[in-house]
Scaffold this active site. Structure first.
Site, PDB file in Angstrom:
ATOM      1  CG  HIS A   4      -2.040   0.978   1.160  1.00 50.89           C
ATOM      2  ND1 HIS A   4      -3.367   0.604   1.179  1.00 50.89           N
ATOM      3  CD2 HIS A   4      -2.044   2.321   1.056  1.00 50.89           C
ATOM      4  CE1 HIS A   4      -4.127   1.676   1.107  1.00 50.89           C
ATOM      5  NE2 HIS A   4      -3.336   2.742   1.035  1.00 50.89           N
ATOM      6  CG  HIS A  21      -1.670   6.155  -2.425  1.00 51.82           C
ATOM      7  ND1 HIS A  21      -2.838   6.094  -3.142  1.00 51.82           N
ATOM      8  CD2 HIS A  21      -1.942   5.616  -1.205  1.00 51.82           C
ATOM      9  CE1 HIS A  21      -3.799   5.552  -2.393  1.00 51.82           C
ATOM     10  NE2 HIS A  21      -3.272   5.250  -1.211  1.00 51.82           N
ATOM     11  CG  ASP A  38      -1.223  10.240  -6.106  1.00 53.02           C
ATOM     12  OD1 ASP A  38      -1.063   9.165  -5.488  1.00 53.02           O
ATOM     13  OD2 ASP A  38      -2.346  10.771  -6.240  1.00 53.02           O
ATOM     14  N   GLY A  49      -9.786   7.608  -2.155  1.00 49.33           N
ATOM     15  CA  GLY A  49     -10.394   8.927  -2.040  1.00 49.33           C
ATOM     16  C   GLY A  49     -11.254   9.014  -0.796  1.00 49.33           C
ATOM     17  CG  HIS A  72      -8.067   3.141   0.078  1.00 48.83           C
ATOM     18  ND1 HIS A  72      -7.522   2.697  -1.102  1.00 48.83           N
ATOM     19  CD2 HIS A  72      -7.117   3.916   0.679  1.00 48.83           C
ATOM     20  CE1 HIS A  72      -6.299   3.184  -1.226  1.00 48.83           C
ATOM     21  NE2 HIS A  72      -6.021   3.917  -0.159  1.00 48.83           N
ATOM     22  CD  GLU A 119      -7.267   6.281   5.659  1.00 55.51           C
ATOM     23  OE1 GLU A 119      -6.221   6.919   5.840  1.00 55.51           O
ATOM     24  OE2 GLU A 119      -7.748   6.057   4.528  1.00 55.51           O
ATOM     25  CG  ASP A 126      -1.512   5.765   3.002  1.00 55.69           C
ATOM     26  OD1 ASP A 126      -1.894   5.419   1.870  1.00 55.69           O
ATOM     27  OD2 ASP A 126      -2.226   6.447   3.773  1.00 55.69           O
TER      28      ASP A 126
END
Length: 367
Positions: A22, A24, A26, A187, A214, A217, A305
């Site tokens: 996991h 990202h 970006d 998102g 996801h 969370e 993350d």
């Protein structure tokens, strides 16, 4: 009573083989790269030096809410709108992870967020894969080999889930570096349950493509329930709030039906301690639910993350768990093996990763 710090584990962390599921794309840019690409794109940033910009990202992401945390991505996605920029970011991600000892990484990103410069969805995917292939080759030449896989992400508040699922099918299992290995949604979680993208998940399941979602969370157990039951996720991104379905603590902890289902079906949780503290999903690394979930028998993995927003790395996440949560070398190995076995790779390749890379690396650390 807290466990003593395992000094041997701390010394070993930099050299341990690591698996991240996991992370990202970006959310892992180098601050200097953000500056360089912003200058090319004419994008205004909140800081003008790499050090200041790195601090800004970490501080802005530490607001205590997922919504504010996600706002920091406005700056990273803004500078990732050309094929050259995407190739550079992917190449550097592979090199940075490899330098940290990561031997297998799954990188996720949302192609729909990289179209402002005129690229098509397919061109975005090709550029990212080319960047990862370059990074893999360079890492191997440096003596730090890494394998990467990409997860194509649909934004859960948008209505492009089926389109991104079809994109995933077109590129799934491609032979080049950064091969597409699965699908994700990400998102704003609260108010956007995974079942909004049910058609996309049904399409992917029909074609045998694995998915992670996801959940757990910013939203609670209902989100996890939707991910694993309605949408049949093979993994859960984060999932720390699954603890809300557990009664009691320590040896007296009793899982509810959902927690027992996740545990008994061996559905891995992609837990991200530092990020969860930043978004308010956990109060501290010491009190993070990863330890309680592990003790309950749930499959837990350790992840970064967003390395830029959390100013972190896999080594740092492991060190924090050792220092603050009392983790040992055995705990780190168990989580790394779990991550390798939870990867979206063919079974034989996962077992080779465990038996020929992960276990020998930990054995060498003990020796």
């Amino acid at each position: 009573m807290s466990r003593p710090v395992d000094e041997r584990a701390l010394r070993a962390v930099p050299t341990l083989p690591k698996v991240v599921l996991h992370d990202h794309l970006d959310g892992g840019l180098r601050p200097q790269t953000v500056l360089d690409l912003a200058a090319e794109a004419g994008h205004v940033l909140p800081a003008q030096t790499a050090d200041e910009l790195g601090r800004w990202f970490e501080q802005a992401a530490s607001s205590g809410t997922l919504v504010r945390y996600l706002e920091t991505f406005d700056h990273t996605t803004a500078v990732m709108q050309t094929a050259d920029a995407l190739r550079r970011v992917a190449r550097e991600a592979a090199l940075d992870l490899a330098a940290d000892g990561v031997v297998y990484a799954e990188q996720r990103y949302a192609p729909e967020q990289h179209l402002a410069g005129g690229l098509s969805l397919d061109e975005v995917v090709v550029a990212v894969q080319e960047g990862f292939a370059e990074g893999e080759r360079e890492a191997a030449q440096r003596g730090t080999p890494i394998r990467t896989g990409t997860l194509l992400t649909a934004m859960r508040h948008a209505d492009r889930g089926v389109e991104i699922a079809e994109l995933t099918l077109r590129h799934y299992g491609s032979a080049s570096g950064g091969a597409v290995v699965g699908f994700d949604i990400a998102g704003a979680e609260d108010g956007f349950p995974p079942t909004r993208q049910q058609e996309a998940f049904d399409l992917l399941h029909a074609h045998g493509v694995p998915v992670t979602i996801h959940a757990g969370e910013a939203a609670g157990v209902d989100s996890v329930h939707g991910a694993v039951h309605a949408c049949s996720a093979q993994r859960v991104g984060h999932g720390v709030r699954l603890l809300e379905d557990v009664e009691g603590t320590g040896p007296e902890a009793v899982p509810g039906r959902l927690a027992a289902w996740v545990r008994d079906r061996r559905i891995p949780l992609e837990l991200c301690p530092s990020s969860n503290v930043q978004t308010g999903a956990a109060t501290s690394v010491a009190e993070h639910g990863i330890g309680a979930l592990r003790d309950l028998g749930v499959v837990v993995t350790v992840n970064t993350d967003n390395r830029l927003m959390s100013a972190t790395s896999m080594s740092r996440e492991m060190e924090l768990l050792v220092r603050e949560a009392g983790w040992t070398l055995d705990d780190l190995e168990a989580a790394t093996v779990a991550a390798a076995r939870g990867a979206f790779l063919p079974h034989a390749q996962r077992e080779l990763l465990v038996e020929e890379v992960v276990r020998p690396g930990f054995a060498a650390a003990r020796a």
